[in-house]
Design an enzyme around this catalytic site. Structure first.
Site, PDB file in Angstrom:
ATOM      1  N   ARG A  52      91.139  41.490  25.806  1.00 48.83           N
ATOM      2  CA  ARG A  52      89.838  41.355  26.480  1.00 48.83           C
ATOM      3  C   ARG A  52      88.827  42.322  25.871  1.00 48.83           C
ATOM      4  O   ARG A  52      87.628  42.132  25.942  1.00 48.83           O
ATOM      5  CB  ARG A  52      89.981  41.569  27.995  1.00 48.83           C
ATOM      6  CG  ARG A  52      88.653  41.581  28.740  1.00 48.83           C
ATOM      7  CD  ARG A  52      88.749  41.158  30.211  1.00 48.83           C
ATOM      8  NE  ARG A  52      89.867  41.709  30.937  1.00 48.83           N
ATOM      9  CZ  ARG A  52      90.007  42.983  31.289  1.00 48.83           C
ATOM     10  NH1 ARG A  52      89.087  43.871  30.967  1.00 48.83           N
ATOM     11  NH2 ARG A  52      91.070  43.377  31.958  1.00 48.83           N
ATOM     12  N   TYR A 105      65.866  26.704  24.878  1.00 45.34           N
ATOM     13  CA  TYR A 105      67.068  25.936  25.201  1.00 45.34           C
ATOM     14  C   TYR A 105      67.228  25.796  26.725  1.00 45.34           C
ATOM     15  O   TYR A 105      67.062  26.779  27.464  1.00 45.34           O
ATOM     16  CB  TYR A 105      68.272  26.673  24.600  1.00 45.34           C
ATOM     17  CG  TYR A 105      69.602  26.028  24.859  1.00 45.34           C
ATOM     18  CD1 TYR A 105      69.923  24.795  24.293  1.00 45.34           C
ATOM     19  CD2 TYR A 105      70.547  26.645  25.670  1.00 45.34           C
ATOM     20  CE1 TYR A 105      71.151  24.204  24.532  1.00 45.34           C
ATOM     21  CE2 TYR A 105      71.776  26.058  25.905  1.00 45.34           C
ATOM     22  CZ  TYR A 105      72.069  24.841  25.341  1.00 45.34           C
ATOM     23  OH  TYR A 105      73.284  24.251  25.578  1.00 45.34           O
ATOM     24  N   ASP A 178      66.939  34.108  19.712  1.00 41.69           N
ATOM     25  CA  ASP A 178      67.958  33.067  19.586  1.00 41.69           C
ATOM     26  C   ASP A 178      67.714  32.391  18.241  1.00 41.69           C
ATOM     27  O   ASP A 178      66.760  31.637  18.074  1.00 41.69           O
ATOM     28  CB  ASP A 178      67.821  32.081  20.753  1.00 41.69           C
ATOM     29  CG  ASP A 178      68.910  31.010  20.741  1.00 41.69           C
ATOM     30  OD1 ASP A 178      69.460  30.734  19.647  1.00 41.69           O
ATOM     31  OD2 ASP A 178      69.196  30.439  21.810  1.00 41.69           O
ATOM     32  N   LYS A 203      77.190  25.967  16.719  1.00 41.89           N
ATOM     33  CA  LYS A 203      76.350  25.081  15.923  1.00 41.89           C
ATOM     34  C   LYS A 203      76.635  25.298  14.433  1.00 41.89           C
ATOM     35  O   LYS A 203      77.694  24.944  13.963  1.00 41.89           O
ATOM     36  CB  LYS A 203      74.886  25.300  16.318  1.00 41.89           C
ATOM     37  CG  LYS A 203      74.662  25.395  17.847  1.00 41.89           C
ATOM     38  CD  LYS A 203      74.953  24.116  18.600  1.00 41.89           C
ATOM     39  CE  LYS A 203      75.037  24.283  20.108  1.00 41.89           C
ATOM     40  NZ  LYS A 203      73.889  24.902  20.762  1.00 41.89           N
TER      41      LYS A 203
HETATM   42  C1  LIG Z   1      73.663  25.467  22.040  1.00 38.93           C
HETATM   43  C2  LIG Z   1      72.613  26.489  22.157  1.00 38.93           C
HETATM   44  C3  LIG Z   1      72.761  27.601  23.000  1.00 38.93           C
HETATM   45  C4  LIG Z   1      73.975  27.790  23.885  1.00 38.93           C
HETATM   46  O1  LIG Z   1      75.125  27.964  23.138  1.00 38.93           O
HETATM   47  P1  LIG Z   1      76.577  27.475  23.670  1.00 38.93           P
HETATM   48  O2  LIG Z   1      77.456  27.888  22.545  1.00 38.93           O
HETATM   49  O3  LIG Z   1      76.500  26.015  23.898  1.00 38.93           O
HETATM   50  O4  LIG Z   1      76.839  28.219  24.936  1.00 38.93           O
HETATM   51  C5  LIG Z   1      71.744  28.531  23.044  1.00 38.93           C
HETATM   52  N1  LIG Z   1      70.633  28.375  22.300  1.00 38.93           N
HETATM   53  C6  LIG Z   1      70.444  27.312  21.484  1.00 38.93           C
HETATM   54  C7  LIG Z   1      69.190  27.204  20.698  1.00 38.93           C
HETATM   55  C8  LIG Z   1      71.425  26.338  21.400  1.00 38.93           C
HETATM   56  O5  LIG Z   1      71.233  25.271  20.596  1.00 38.93           O
END
Ligand SMILES: *Cc1c(COP(=O)(O)O)cnc(C)c1O
Length: 393
Positions: A52, A105, A178, A203
């Site tokens: 953890r 998002y 982000d 992604k």
């Molecule tokens: C998918 C996504 C997230 C969230 O990520 P997860 O891995 O699905 O929790 C946050 N910001 C953007 C721009 C995303 O495309």
């Protein structure tokens, strides 16, 4: 291999494979699928105590991400959302205020609306495409500015440099970006002035739709230690297996990004020239209003675009349903081309009025352009146009 010790079978099933060192020279970093680590003597470990807190396979992915973030270290989380959540838990307390990019998002919005808002965290959505509105929105209790650029799904660009500058006139405000749509290879948020770079590794980092994951990187060592402590406390660390899969994906990230960018450019230009397409949002197009800002902070324009047909919402959805090679699915950044309708997917929690104010119409189609040959993707669009519009297409 050591001799089999002279134990009872009930003992051997537990201890026959115990090995203290790596023995095989396997070319891939192994999956350390373990909850805990042996103390060589009481209190003496090789730096790992309990998974953890830290795990060697997770750490291997963290080193790969740190290499592209150009930081000493990075931290990996169970999802992109848990990376954002852990960041908020690490630096915010009740009564603090957060500025969020107005186009962002949907899951990030949900985190503030449905979860953090219940704990006394205040937040406002601000147009972060220039520094002015962000500066005007700063309050005495503002602690975090969370940007997303390019933003999901309109590709709106935030002025990362400008917003970071006005934020840093205040001692206590951190800027996080982000950077999921571009990754640090195409946009170095930290060099642009941000304090924290966040990725959904689900992604482009993974790139194959195999895992859900997230990461945070910063040059602020105290913040790294605070994030580690919170992650260990709330248990938001990535798993060894998902780290291992993402570790295979990240090896081809630079090569994949080159192809994603090149294909997206071709698809964006083709769509824009099509008589049945009303609008294409792609920062690399001359028609994109913020192209200059994008070019000033990005190394390339990425693999994401969105577009509107010159048609009703109903016909736009029929067009999506007619696609055969492009897959209708949430997520992005994978080898497959994925199409989504943000109004019914990522931004379904917003009212239609709220979406329209942000440029997210019901007929908007978001495309994550994959690695398939552009001519095959174009043929797929052509047959879908023909299904919806017949020979008029
Ligand atoms: C998918 C996504 C997230 C969230 O990520 P997860 O891995 O699905 O929790 C946050 N910001 C953007 C721009 C995303 O495309």
């Amino acid at each position: 291999m050591s001799e089999r010790p002279d134990f009872d079978p009930s003992t051997l099933v537990i201890h026959s494979n115990r090995s203290y060192e790596m023995q095989s020279n396997s070319i891939l970093f192994p999956i350390h699928q373990t909850a805990t680590y042996i103390h060589e003597s009481v209190g003496v470990t090789k730096g790992y105590g309990y998974s953890r807190g830290a795990n060697p396979t997770v750490n291997a992915l963290e080193q790969a991400i740190a290499a592209i973030e150009n930081t000493a270290t990075a931290l990996c989380f169970r999802s992109g959302m848990s990376a954002i959540h852990t960041l908020c838990m690490a630096i915010l307390k009740a009564g603090d205020h957060v500025i969020l990019s107005d186009v962002i998002y949907g899951g990030t919005m949900r985190l503030f609306h449905q979860v953090l808002g219940n704990f006394g965290i205040e937040y406002s959505y601000v147009d972060t495409s220039s520094a002015g509105p962000a500066e005007a929105a700063i309050k005495p209790n503002t602690r975090l500015i969370f940007l997303e650029s390019p933003a999901n799904p309109t590709l709106k660009i935030s002025d990362i440099r400008g917003v970071s500058e006005v934020a840093h006139k205040h001692e206590n405000i951190l800027v996080a970006v982000d950077n999921t749509f571009l990754t640090p290879l195409l946009q170095d948020c930290l060099a642009l002035g941000a304090d924290v770079s966040m990725l959904s590794t689900t992604k482009y980092i993974d790139g194959h739709n195999a895992t859900i994951g997230g990461s945070l990187a910063t040059n602020d060592e105290k913040l790294v230690e605070r994030l580690r402590l919170v992650r260990k406390t709330i248990g938001s660390i990535q798993t060894p297996f998902d780290s291992w899969l993402a570790l295979q994906g990240i090896k081809t990230l630079p090569a994949r990004l080159d192809v994603h960018c090149s294909h997206a450019k071709q698809i964006a230009a083709w769509l824009e020239a099509h008589p049945r397409v009303a609008k294409v949002n792609y920062p690399g197009l001359d028609s994109f209003p913020q192209k200059a800002l994008a070019a000033s902070q990005q190394k390339d324009f990425g693999g994401m675009l969105s577009f509107e047909l010159d048609a009703s919402t109903e016909d736009s959805l029929r067009f999506m349903n007619a696609l055969k090679l492009c897959t209708c699915a949430e997520s992005l950044g994978s080898v497959e081309t994925l199409a989504t309708n943000p109004a019914t997917a990522s931004h379904c929690d917003l009212t239609r009025e709220a979406r329209e104010a942000l440029g997210i119409s019901d007929r908007l189609i978001r495309l994550s352009v994959g690695l398939e040959a552009p001519k095959d993707l174009i043929a797929d669009f052509e047959q879908a146009f023909a299904v919806v519009f017949g020979s008029k297409a």
